[in-house]
Design a protein around this motif. Structure first.
Motif, mmCIF file in Angstrom:
data_model
loop_
_atom_site.group_PDB
_atom_site.id
_atom_site.type_symbol
_atom_site.label_atom_id
_atom_site.label_comp_id
_atom_site.label_asym_id
_atom_site.label_seq_id
_atom_site.Cartn_x
_atom_site.Cartn_y
_atom_site.Cartn_z
ATOM 1 N N ALA A 20 0.840 -1.195 0.000
ATOM 2 C CA ALA A 20 0.000 0.000 0.000
ATOM 3 C C ALA A 20 0.875 1.244 0.000
ATOM 4 N N VAL A 21 0.348 2.321 -0.582
ATOM 5 C CA VAL A 21 1.046 3.603 -0.594
ATOM 6 C C VAL A 21 0.049 4.713 -0.290
ATOM 7 N N ALA A 22 0.505 5.723 0.431
ATOM 8 C CA ALA A 22 -0.313 6.914 0.622
ATOM 9 C C ALA A 22 -0.310 7.682 -0.695
ATOM 10 N N VAL A 23 -1.466 8.158 -1.114
ATOM 11 C CA VAL A 23 -1.590 8.862 -2.390
ATOM 12 C C VAL A 23 -1.818 10.348 -2.141
ATOM 13 N N THR A 39 -8.384 3.144 -1.638
ATOM 14 C CA THR A 39 -9.323 3.301 -0.535
ATOM 15 C C THR A 39 -9.466 4.790 -0.304
ATOM 16 N N VAL A 40 -10.695 5.263 -0.347
ATOM 17 C CA VAL A 40 -11.029 6.654 -0.091
ATOM 18 C C VAL A 40 -11.516 6.720 1.351
ATOM 19 N N ASN A 41 -10.806 7.463 2.193
ATOM 20 C CA ASN A 41 -11.168 7.542 3.609
ATOM 21 C C ASN A 41 -11.990 8.776 3.958
ATOM 22 N N VAL A 42 -12.006 9.767 3.057
ATOM 23 C CA VAL A 42 -12.880 10.933 3.175
ATOM 24 C C VAL A 42 -13.576 11.068 1.834
ATOM 25 N N SER A 43 -14.898 10.959 1.826
ATOM 26 C CA SER A 43 -15.649 10.884 0.573
ATOM 27 C C SER A 43 -15.453 12.112 -0.314
ATOM 28 N N GLY A 44 -15.631 11.887 -1.611
ATOM 29 C CA GLY A 44 -15.506 12.944 -2.602
ATOM 30 C C GLY A 44 -15.262 12.350 -3.972
ATOM 31 N N THR A 45 -14.978 13.207 -4.939
ATOM 32 C CA THR A 45 -14.717 12.739 -6.299
ATOM 33 C C THR A 45 -13.264 12.303 -6.440
ATOM 34 N N LEU A 46 -13.015 11.513 -7.464
ATOM 35 C CA LEU A 46 -11.673 11.023 -7.746
ATOM 36 C C LEU A 46 -11.415 11.225 -9.232
ATOM 37 N N SER A 47 -10.325 11.883 -9.567
ATOM 38 C CA SER A 47 -9.937 12.080 -10.959
ATOM 39 C C SER A 47 -8.594 11.388 -11.156
ATOM 40 N N PHE A 48 -8.526 10.555 -12.183
ATOM 41 C CA PHE A 48 -7.297 9.786 -12.407
ATOM 42 C C PHE A 48 -7.077 9.575 -13.891
ATOM 43 N N ILE A 49 -5.848 9.282 -14.236
ATOM 44 C CA ILE A 49 -5.514 8.926 -15.607
ATOM 45 C C ILE A 49 -5.406 7.408 -15.663
ATOM 46 N N ILE A 73 -3.227 9.864 -9.683
ATOM 47 C CA ILE A 73 -4.467 10.451 -9.176
ATOM 48 C C ILE A 73 -4.285 11.957 -9.309
ATOM 49 N N ARG A 74 -5.160 12.591 -10.049
ATOM 50 C CA ARG A 74 -5.035 14.014 -10.335
ATOM 51 C C ARG A 74 -5.554 14.878 -9.182
ATOM 52 N N ALA A 75 -4.895 16.014 -8.954
ATOM 53 C CA ALA A 75 -5.368 16.986 -7.961
ATOM 54 C C ALA A 75 -6.609 17.694 -8.499
ATOM 55 N N THR A 76 -6.568 18.058 -9.784
ATOM 56 C CA THR A 76 -7.712 18.714 -10.411
ATOM 57 C C THR A 76 -8.836 17.705 -10.547
ATOM 58 N N GLY A 77 -9.957 17.988 -9.953
ATOM 59 C CA GLY A 77 -11.110 17.093 -10.038
ATOM 60 C C GLY A 77 -11.220 16.102 -8.895
ATOM 61 N N THR A 78 -10.194 16.024 -8.045
ATOM 62 C CA THR A 78 -10.260 15.121 -6.897
ATOM 63 C C THR A 78 -10.604 15.916 -5.638
ATOM 64 N N THR A 79 -11.724 15.544 -5.014
ATOM 65 C CA THR A 79 -12.094 16.158 -3.734
ATOM 66 C C THR A 79 -12.026 15.159 -2.594
ATOM 67 N N ALA A 80 -11.938 13.860 -2.935
ATOM 68 C CA ALA A 80 -11.756 12.835 -1.904
ATOM 69 C C ALA A 80 -10.367 13.024 -1.293
ATOM 70 N N ALA A 82 -7.410 11.527 2.035
ATOM 71 C CA ALA A 82 -6.911 10.400 2.832
ATOM 72 C C ALA A 82 -7.024 9.124 1.985
ATOM 73 N N ILE A 83 -6.352 9.152 0.825
ATOM 74 C CA ILE A 83 -6.436 8.085 -0.175
ATOM 75 C C ILE A 83 -5.249 7.127 -0.021
ATOM 76 N N THR A 84 -5.549 5.850 -0.020
ATOM 77 C CA THR A 84 -4.520 4.810 0.003
ATOM 78 C C THR A 84 -4.576 4.071 -1.328
ATOM 79 N N GLY A 85 -3.413 3.872 -1.934
ATOM 80 C CA GLY A 85 -3.320 3.095 -3.169
ATOM 81 C C GLY A 85 -2.821 1.699 -2.859
ATOM 82 N N TRP A 86 -3.385 0.709 -3.505
ATOM 83 C CA TRP A 86 -3.025 -0.696 -3.283
ATOM 84 C C TRP A 86 -2.312 -1.231 -4.521
ATOM 85 N N VAL A 87 -1.135 -1.831 -4.315
ATOM 86 C CA VAL A 87 -0.352 -2.394 -5.430
ATOM 87 C C VAL A 87 -0.355 -3.914 -5.379
#
Length: 87
Positions: A20-23, A39-49, A73-80, A82-87
């Protein structure tokens, strides 16, 4: 480290995460390696490529874990947050 009886198995996309990595969302910098879920720990939108190079933006997501294959994971368009990325 304990013995890993699954070390000789192929690690498919439905297999458990290997780490896992902090995003920190960023418009210009990729993650150190592609992730298979977030894993989104605070709800909101997610923008990614996506790994196909297309920009995707979700509707507001509740707290939870989502299958997302991406290297950024893009900053523009992401409002979620405390995001964790799983590899």
């Amino acid at each position: 480290m304990p013995a890993n009886r699954f070390s000789a198995f192929t690690h498919g996309t439905n297999a458990p995460a290997l780490g896992a990595v902090a995003v920190t969302p960023n418009d210009n910098v990729d993650l150190a390696e592609a992730i298979r879920a977030v894993t989104v720990n605070v709800s909101g939108t997610l923008s990614f490529i996506g790994l196909d190079g297309v920009i995707y933006t979700t509707a507001a997501l509740p707290v939870g874990t989502y299958a997302v294959s991406t290297a950024r994971i893009r900053a523009t368009g992401t409002t979620a947050s405390a995001i964790t990325g799983w590899v």
